[in-house]
Write a protein that holds these residues in place. Structure first.
Motif, PDB file in Angstrom:
ATOM      1  N   UNK A  54       6.931  -1.090  45.549  1.00 56.18           N
ATOM      2  CA  UNK A  54       6.577  -2.463  45.920  1.00 56.18           C
ATOM      3  C   UNK A  54       5.195  -2.517  46.561  1.00 56.18           C
ATOM      4  N   UNK A  55       4.945  -1.599  47.485  1.00 56.52           N
ATOM      5  CA  UNK A  55       3.700  -1.643  48.244  1.00 56.52           C
ATOM      6  C   UNK A  55       2.484  -1.395  47.359  1.00 56.52           C
ATOM      7  N   UNK A  56       2.537  -0.333  46.540  1.00 51.03           N
ATOM      8  CA  UNK A  56       1.366   0.037  45.755  1.00 51.03           C
ATOM      9  C   UNK A  56       1.185  -0.831  44.516  1.00 51.03           C
ATOM     10  N   UNK A  57       2.280  -1.234  43.886  1.00 50.54           N
ATOM     11  CA  UNK A  57       2.158  -1.821  42.551  1.00 50.54           C
ATOM     12  C   UNK A  57       2.508  -3.296  42.471  1.00 50.54           C
ATOM     13  N   UNK A  58       2.949  -3.871  43.584  1.00 53.68           N
ATOM     14  CA  UNK A  58       3.135  -5.320  43.654  1.00 53.68           C
ATOM     15  C   UNK A  58       2.273  -5.883  44.776  1.00 53.68           C
ATOM     16  N   UNK A  59       2.479  -5.406  46.001  1.00 58.52           N
ATOM     17  CA  UNK A  59       1.748  -5.927  47.156  1.00 58.52           C
ATOM     18  C   UNK A  59       0.242  -5.669  47.027  1.00 58.52           C
ATOM     19  N   UNK A  60      -0.127  -4.411  46.777  1.00 60.53           N
ATOM     20  CA  UNK A  60      -1.560  -4.085  46.740  1.00 60.53           C
ATOM     21  C   UNK A  60      -2.215  -4.557  45.444  1.00 60.53           C
ATOM     22  N   UNK A  61      -1.542  -4.377  44.307  1.00 59.33           N
ATOM     23  CA  UNK A  61      -2.158  -4.748  43.031  1.00 59.33           C
ATOM     24  C   UNK A  61      -2.302  -6.251  42.856  1.00 59.33           C
ATOM     25  N   UNK A  62      -1.375  -7.038  43.411  1.00 62.71           N
ATOM     26  CA  UNK A  62      -1.373  -8.471  43.120  1.00 62.71           C
ATOM     27  C   UNK A  62      -1.551  -9.363  44.343  1.00 62.71           C
ATOM     28  N   UNK A  63      -1.239  -8.854  45.543  1.00 62.65           N
ATOM     29  CA  UNK A  63      -1.297  -9.714  46.724  1.00 62.65           C
ATOM     30  C   UNK A  63      -2.438  -9.345  47.674  1.00 62.65           C
ATOM     31  N   UNK A  64      -2.610  -8.052  47.936  1.00 60.89           N
ATOM     32  CA  UNK A  64      -3.627  -7.602  48.893  1.00 60.89           C
ATOM     33  C   UNK A  64      -4.388  -6.416  48.309  1.00 60.89           C
ATOM     34  N   UNK A  65      -5.314  -6.670  47.376  1.00 60.67           N
ATOM     35  CA  UNK A  65      -6.031  -5.572  46.710  1.00 60.67           C
ATOM     36  C   UNK A  65      -6.792  -4.660  47.666  1.00 60.67           C
ATOM     37  N   UNK A  66      -7.196  -5.178  48.810  1.00 62.68           N
ATOM     38  CA  UNK A  66      -8.004  -4.380  49.735  1.00 62.68           C
ATOM     39  C   UNK A  66      -7.203  -3.945  50.965  1.00 62.68           C
ATOM     40  N   UNK A  67      -5.900  -3.839  50.800  1.00 57.79           N
ATOM     41  CA  UNK A  67      -5.068  -3.380  51.914  1.00 57.79           C
ATOM     42  C   UNK A  67      -5.470  -1.970  52.329  1.00 57.79           C
ATOM     43  N   UNK A  68      -5.537  -1.737  53.617  1.00 60.88           N
ATOM     44  CA  UNK A  68      -5.889  -0.419  54.135  1.00 60.88           C
ATOM     45  C   UNK A  68      -4.686   0.520  54.040  1.00 60.88           C
ATOM     46  N   UNK A  69      -4.917   1.853  54.119  1.00 57.87           N
ATOM     47  CA  UNK A  69      -3.780   2.784  54.125  1.00 57.87           C
ATOM     48  C   UNK A  69      -2.776   2.480  55.235  1.00 57.87           C
ATOM     49  N   UNK A  70      -3.278   2.069  56.402  1.00 61.39           N
ATOM     50  CA  UNK A  70      -2.381   1.741  57.511  1.00 61.39           C
ATOM     51  C   UNK A  70      -1.507   0.537  57.160  1.00 61.39           C
ATOM     52  N   UNK A  71      -2.104  -0.468  56.521  1.00 59.94           N
ATOM     53  CA  UNK A  71      -1.342  -1.653  56.131  1.00 59.94           C
ATOM     54  C   UNK A  71      -0.317  -1.310  55.057  1.00 59.94           C
ATOM     55  N   UNK A  72      -0.705  -0.468  54.107  1.00 55.41           N
ATOM     56  CA  UNK A  72       0.229  -0.033  53.070  1.00 55.41           C
ATOM     57  C   UNK A  72       1.452   0.647  53.688  1.00 55.41           C
ATOM     58  N   UNK A  73       1.201   1.533  54.642  1.00 58.37           N
ATOM     59  CA  UNK A  73       2.308   2.265  55.272  1.00 58.37           C
ATOM     60  C   UNK A  73       3.227   1.323  56.024  1.00 58.37           C
TER      61      UNK A  73
END
Length: 544
Positions: A365-384
């Protein structure tokens, strides 16, 4: 069946449960990195696990409480048909020897955390990546639920939670406590928690099976008596179907069903996100190659485990829910203290894979939905942070699934998940060896496989369910009963190949491939191999 709470068994169970809980929280400090706020650290254990840690982690991941309970339960219910799990776990290891090292190499080269990361990078298609991610999450949810079903089966046999007339909160309180502990140490320690707990889990399981395969036959008069009693019981007519309950050996009419289920399950096993998460946590491609040669030791254990189904029949174990057959066998045959050890093995056997599965689904969800479509510039801390929260939501969803639905429904949805996850095989494994398949053709093939598999499974009835009553149906054009997932997979491949030919002929545009041939052979010590992707910057290309 013993009445009331088995206090001795419960005491032993609680002791081991508390022990692994402490280990789970302490795991946060084990091999901890200074930069703990990244998916590489929380979701993949720092990509640092060696051969034995990876072996225990993969074993704990693949041989679950569901395996411990459901495989012998299938033998208990139908006889030889339940042994399909043994050949499929033998078939799978030569298969993964060919492609897992390649996936490990390219993932370490580019910092991929999930299979969808690889698919996006290989084919330059966020749509195909999204399809793989959604399929992985959907297939994983009922699998997590079944781990909780395993814990609940053990608690039921120990007499914990009260009877059917007890209010729902008190009845399910022990399961809620177990869920809360699992959620807490997974959130805190990430993949390191199940990696450490897997040592305890697998040790207990091997001890229990070694004792059971010797002790129980002695009490039942030997294997001759066990097979004789089981054969007689399985030959009796099932009132619901007016057919024999099962057989000690599969007949001619069951061969297609048995073979296609074994082959389809083998192809699907390492498509599951949790299998790949455990794989990518290892420190080198050589670790993966070694593991494919020693993991078959678990198949030996699985063959012995399946025999417990025949022992339950011979011991006259009678249960309304087949999932209780093996816990009840242990309750009836073992001294109370060792029954507690066996129950702890099943319970901990649920905690390890449930933790890995929730982490894997959260990473998708985090890498392939949230980051790819919602927050492309999310930091590693935000991803975690997002992945930690989603791992909690995934477990809550699984818990609701278990508490709100019949256990048979949960099992059948897991079978449906196997049909779904197999449809990601062409994109993942095909992409590891060739770029010939067109991204649009792969997406169309996936859609056809998903639709056919779901519709076909919906039309399967059982004595207890009108829909989704099983995973086998007549194979179109052949007329034999076979595994729906494999039929859907064949349709998937045919559509993918035909459309690729058409799209290549019409010169439809390819996506950008950010990988190179050398990436698929790279090892951890090779120049240029990175473990973590840098944070993206505005306007910067995503490829390498």
């Amino acid at each position: 069946m013993k009445d009331g709470v088995n206090g001795v068994a419960l005491g032993v169970f609680i002791f081991f449960f508390l022990a692994v809980t402490v280990v789970g929280f302490l795991a946060a400090r084990w091999r901890a990195s200074e930069n703990a706020d990244s998916l590489d650290e929380w979701g993949l254990g720092g990509r640092s696990f060696g051969t034995w840690i990876t072996w225990f982690l993969l074993g704990g991941d693949l041989y679950t409480a569901y395996t411990f309970v459901a495989v012998p339960a299938a033998v208990y219910a139908t006889g030889a048909a339940g042994f399909f799990a043994v050949p499929y776990t033998i078939l799978v290891y030569p298969l993964i020897f060919t492609f897992l090292p390649r996936l490990w190499s390219v993932s370490h080269k580019h910092g991929y955390v999930t299979t969808s990361d690889f698919v996006r990078g290989r084919f330059g298609s966020k749509g195909l990546s999204l399809a793989v991610a959604i399929t992985g999450i959907l297939a994983t949810m009922p699998y997590i639920a079944l781990q909780l079903v395993g814990i609940q089966a053990v608690l039921d046999v120990m007499g914990v939670g009260g009877g059917e007339n007890t209010n729902w909160f008190m009845k399910d309180l022990p399961l809620l406590i177990a869920f809360g502990v699992l959620a807490a140490y997974t959130y805190s320690s990430g993949l390191r928690a199940p990696a450490l707990i897997a040592f305890v889990k697998d040790t207990l399981i091997y001890i229990v099976i070694a004792v059971a395969i010797i002790y129980i036959p002695i009490k039942l008069g030997g294997f001759d008596d066990i097979f004789a009693k089981a054969g007689h019981a399985l030959s009796q007519e099932n009132p619901a179907t007016h057919l024999p309950r099962g057989a000690l050996a599969s007949g001619d009419k069951q061969q297609w069903a048995y073979a296609t289920l074994a082959l389809g399950s083998a192809l699907a096993l390492f498509m599951y996100p949790h299998s790949i998460t455990a794989t990518l946590s290892s420190r080198s491609r050589e670790v993966i190659r070694r593991n494919t040669t020693i993991l078959p030791l678990y198949s030996l254990m699985l063959g012995l485990l399946a025999l417990l189904g025949f022992m339950a029949i011979a011991a006259d174990v009678t249960v309304d829910n087949g999932q209780l057959a093996i816990p009840q066998l242990f309750e009836n045959m073992f001294p109370d203290w060792f029954a507690g050890v066996a129950f702890a093995a099943i319970g901990i056997g649920a905690l390890v894979p449930a933790a890995i599965m929730s982490i894997a689904a959260a990473n998708l969800f985090t890498r392939n939905i949230y980051k790819d479509f919602l927050r492309p510039h999310a930091t590693p801390e935000e991803e975690t942070k997002v992945s930690k929260l989603v791992s909690l939501l995934v477990k809550v969803g699984a818990l609701i699934f278990v508490l709100g639905m019949d256990k048979t429904v949960a099992i059948n949805f897991q079978l449906l998940g196997g049909i779904w996850i197999l449809q990601t095989f062409p994109a993942l494994v095909g992409g590891l060896f060739t770029r010939w398949f067109h991204r649009w053709a792969l997406l169309a093939g996936w859609a056809v496989g998903m639709i056919y598999g779901t519709v076909a499974a919906y039309g399967v009835a059982s004595p207890t369910q009108k829909h989704f009553g099983g995973s086998q149906k007549e194979i179109p054009g052949i007329g034999e009963i076979g595994y729906i997932g494999l039929t859907a997979f064949v349709l998937n491949v045919v559509v993918t190949v035909v459309l690729t030919l058409v799209l290549r002929a019409t010169k439809a545009p390819d996506g950008v491939d950010e990988t190179s041939p050398a990436d698929y052979r790279a090892d951890a010590g090779d120049p240029g191999v990175q473990v973590e992707l840098p944070p993206p910057t505005a306007g910067a290309p995503s490829g390498h």
